[in-house]
Motif scaffolding. Structure first.
Motif, mmCIF file in Angstrom:
data_model
loop_
_atom_site.group_PDB
_atom_site.id
_atom_site.type_symbol
_atom_site.label_atom_id
_atom_site.label_comp_id
_atom_site.label_asym_id
_atom_site.label_seq_id
_atom_site.Cartn_x
_atom_site.Cartn_y
_atom_site.Cartn_z
ATOM 1 N N GLU A 1 0.877 -0.904 0.257
ATOM 2 C CA GLU A 1 -0.429 0.094 -0.418
ATOM 3 C C GLU A 1 0.939 1.283 0.125
ATOM 4 O O GLU A 1 0.402 1.923 -0.857
ATOM 5 C CB GLU A 1 -0.637 0.436 1.404
ATOM 6 C CG GLU A 1 -1.825 -0.938 1.479
ATOM 7 C CD GLU A 1 -2.826 -0.884 2.196
ATOM 8 O OE1 GLU A 1 -3.129 0.072 3.039
ATOM 9 O OE2 GLU A 1 -3.557 -2.020 2.999
ATOM 10 N N ASP B 1 2.437 1.644 -3.458
ATOM 11 C CA ASP B 1 1.333 1.925 -4.309
ATOM 12 C C ASP B 1 1.273 3.781 -4.133
ATOM 13 O O ASP B 1 1.355 4.614 -5.216
ATOM 14 C CB ASP B 1 -0.357 1.996 -4.221
ATOM 15 C CG ASP B 1 -1.223 2.269 -5.053
ATOM 16 O OD1 ASP B 1 -1.188 2.087 -6.146
ATOM 17 O OD2 ASP B 1 -2.173 2.593 -4.170
ATOM 18 N N LYS B 2 1.169 4.434 -3.028
ATOM 19 C CA LYS B 2 1.529 5.915 -2.352
ATOM 20 C C LYS B 2 2.254 6.621 -3.174
ATOM 21 O O LYS B 2 2.202 7.460 -3.665
ATOM 22 C CB LYS B 2 1.129 5.878 -0.730
ATOM 23 C CG LYS B 2 -0.007 6.129 -0.236
ATOM 24 C CD LYS B 2 0.382 6.665 1.077
ATOM 25 C CE LYS B 2 -1.674 6.149 1.960
ATOM 26 N NZ LYS B 2 -1.182 6.729 3.246
ATOM 27 N N ASP C 1 3.498 5.067 -6.055
ATOM 28 C CA ASP C 1 3.678 5.631 -6.890
ATOM 29 C C ASP C 1 2.659 6.318 -7.376
ATOM 30 O O ASP C 1 3.176 7.593 -8.573
ATOM 31 C CB ASP C 1 3.247 3.797 -7.395
ATOM 32 C CG ASP C 1 4.677 2.662 -8.283
ATOM 33 O OD1 ASP C 1 5.790 3.399 -7.723
ATOM 34 O OD2 ASP C 1 4.156 2.025 -7.810
ATOM 35 N N LYS C 2 2.132 6.857 -7.046
ATOM 36 C CA LYS C 2 1.282 7.810 -7.006
ATOM 37 C C LYS C 2 1.551 8.767 -6.799
ATOM 38 O O LYS C 2 1.117 10.325 -8.306
ATOM 39 C CB LYS C 2 -0.403 7.213 -6.231
ATOM 40 C CG LYS C 2 -0.818 6.752 -6.642
ATOM 41 C CD LYS C 2 -2.539 6.612 -5.611
ATOM 42 C CE LYS C 2 -3.044 5.254 -6.558
ATOM 43 N NZ LYS C 2 -4.438 4.564 -5.521
ATOM 44 N N TRP C 3 1.949 9.303 -5.773
ATOM 45 C CA TRP C 3 2.949 10.641 -5.922
ATOM 46 C C TRP C 3 4.216 10.748 -6.933
ATOM 47 O O TRP C 3 3.908 12.524 -7.678
ATOM 48 C CB TRP C 3 3.378 10.840 -4.444
ATOM 49 C CG TRP C 3 4.947 11.679 -4.398
ATOM 50 C CD1 TRP C 3 4.467 12.938 -3.793
ATOM 51 C CD2 TRP C 3 6.150 11.805 -3.874
ATOM 52 N NE1 TRP C 3 5.248 13.972 -3.592
ATOM 53 C CE2 TRP C 3 6.578 12.921 -3.495
ATOM 54 C CE3 TRP C 3 7.113 10.448 -4.593
ATOM 55 C CZ2 TRP C 3 8.205 12.665 -3.842
ATOM 56 C CZ3 TRP C 3 8.546 10.924 -4.520
ATOM 57 C CH2 TRP C 3 8.719 11.996 -4.157
ATOM 58 N N ASN D 1 4.146 9.586 -9.755
ATOM 59 C CA ASN D 1 3.733 9.777 -11.122
ATOM 60 C C ASN D 1 3.049 10.968 -11.060
ATOM 61 O O ASN D 1 2.983 11.463 -12.167
ATOM 62 C CB ASN D 1 2.784 9.036 -11.444
ATOM 63 C CG ASN D 1 3.435 7.474 -11.855
ATOM 64 O OD1 ASN D 1 5.150 7.360 -12.133
ATOM 65 N ND2 ASN D 1 3.542 6.431 -11.345
ATOM 66 N N SER D 2 2.614 11.730 -10.098
ATOM 67 C CA SER D 2 1.649 13.015 -10.163
ATOM 68 C C SER D 2 3.056 14.302 -10.562
ATOM 69 O O SER D 2 2.285 14.294 -11.154
ATOM 70 C CB SER D 2 0.817 13.566 -8.959
ATOM 71 O OG SER D 2 0.554 14.140 -8.785
ATOM 72 N N ASN E 1 3.928 13.956 -14.099
ATOM 73 C CA ASN E 1 2.914 14.380 -15.218
ATOM 74 C C ASN E 1 2.649 16.034 -14.915
ATOM 75 O O ASN E 1 2.583 15.996 -16.110
ATOM 76 C CB ASN E 1 1.647 13.580 -14.711
ATOM 77 C CG ASN E 1 2.179 11.893 -15.310
ATOM 78 O OD1 ASN E 1 2.350 11.490 -16.141
ATOM 79 N ND2 ASN E 1 1.004 11.187 -14.373
#
Length: 321
Positions: free
Chosen positions: A160, A163-164, A166-168, A170-171, A174
């Motif tokens: 988990e 996953d946090k 990766d989101k941080w 990639n955000s 991008n």
């Protein structure tokens, strides 16, 4: 010492004889003869960092004049290999003496983004991790890292937290139009041992971004012509002090990031220099762990980097000899 004005109309045919470079060579000779006090005085006049050893100050001043000359001659700034560098420094379960049965699983996951061109920290990530294989931390581990049992008990498992992250990450990539990036560590073990092993525990395919990295110790050696030193020793050489608690992952990562920024300021252009390996006979390994690392020399971004010699199945038996 006066800065020199240079003619911008330069062709490739006469670049080596251009007066700007002759003047730069003369300036470098003058810098070689300067005392540490003279070096620091000139750095101060240029509003540059004045701390560090005599050698590091000398390199910093030479790098300044080299960059200024290149700007005038070519009318452009230095091109870096990466837009951002993500510094990671994990803390993992541990004990003393270290048991062969102990699986060193990540319990703290910090990351610090360095904007290479701006030479500053632009974003951070920090989470603690609830371990799966070692549910109770050793007294040694708690004293070393400052991470208590209660902290990990109330934290999320690695899958988990990853996953946090990766989101941080990639955000940021991008939202800021990042074209190239690389990961950086103080030594090879954070990614080729702690991270790879923890991914194996959760049966997670090792992310491509974690298969190659910048070992900042090698960057330091190349930049300052010194043997590989510890983080403390590298900071001391550059007149810097460790800020925070040692072996607390987030503080370690911040200090590594600040060291990286100083090296870039002094003229370093960090590039990926190590990659994970589970097959090559010349790989370096930690005890009986199958996975290790090899040195490489290229400037590919992690965005476009090829996988190492390890396929996905390798990481399902990463502990085997």
């Amino acid at each position: 010492m006066d800065q020199t004005n240079c003619d911008n109309n330069v062709t490739n045919d006469d670049i080596h004889s251009h007066s700007s470079f002759k003047k730069l060579a003369k300036i470098n000779g003058m810098i070689n003869d300067m005392t540490i006090d003279e070096l620091r005085h000139r750095l101060s006049q240029l509003t540059l960092e004045v701390s560090g050893s005599e050698d590091s100050c000398r390199r910093r001043l030479k790098n300044h004049y080299r960059n200024e000359t290149m700007k005038r001659v070519f009318n452009k700034s230095i091109t870096y290999y990466y837009d951002i560098i993500c510094v990671v420094d994990f803390e993992a379960t541990c004990d003393s003496p270290q048991s062969d049965d102990l699986i060193q699983e990540i319990i703290e996951f910090p990351a610090v983004l360095v904007d290479v061109k701006q030479r500053k920290i632009v974003s951070t990530f920090h989470e603690f991790v609830k371990p799966k294989s070692t549910q109770k931390l050793s007294e040694f581990c708690t004293k070393l890292t400052g991470i208590s049992q209660s902290i990990v008990d109330k934290s999320q498992p690695f899958v988990e937290v990853l996953d946090k992250f990766d989101k941080w990450f990639n955000s940021y990539i991008n939202n800021n139009n990042i074209k190239s990036y690389a990961f950086a560590t103080d030594g090879p073990w954070d990614l080729c041992h702690f991270f790879a092993l923890t991914c194996k525990i959760y049966d997670i395919t090792l992310p491509s971004y974690a298969r190659q990295w910048i070992n900042i110790r090698k960057v330091f050696t190349n930049q300052y012509k010194r043997q590989q030193l510890s983080l403390d020793q590298m900071l001391t050489h550059l007149g810097m002090e460790f800020k925070g608690r040692k072996h607390y992952g987030f503080d370690d990562a911040i200090n590594i990031a600040n060291l990286l920024i100083r090296m870039i300021t002094d003229g370093a252009n960090p590039t990926i220099n190590q990659e994970i390996s589970c097959h090559k006979s010349d790989r370096n390994r930690w005890t009986n762990i199958k996975c290790g690392y090899v040195s490489i020399n290229h400037n590919k971004s992690s965005i476009n980097s090829n996988d190492s010699d390890s396929d996905n199945s390798t990481f399902k038996d990463i502990n085997n000899k």
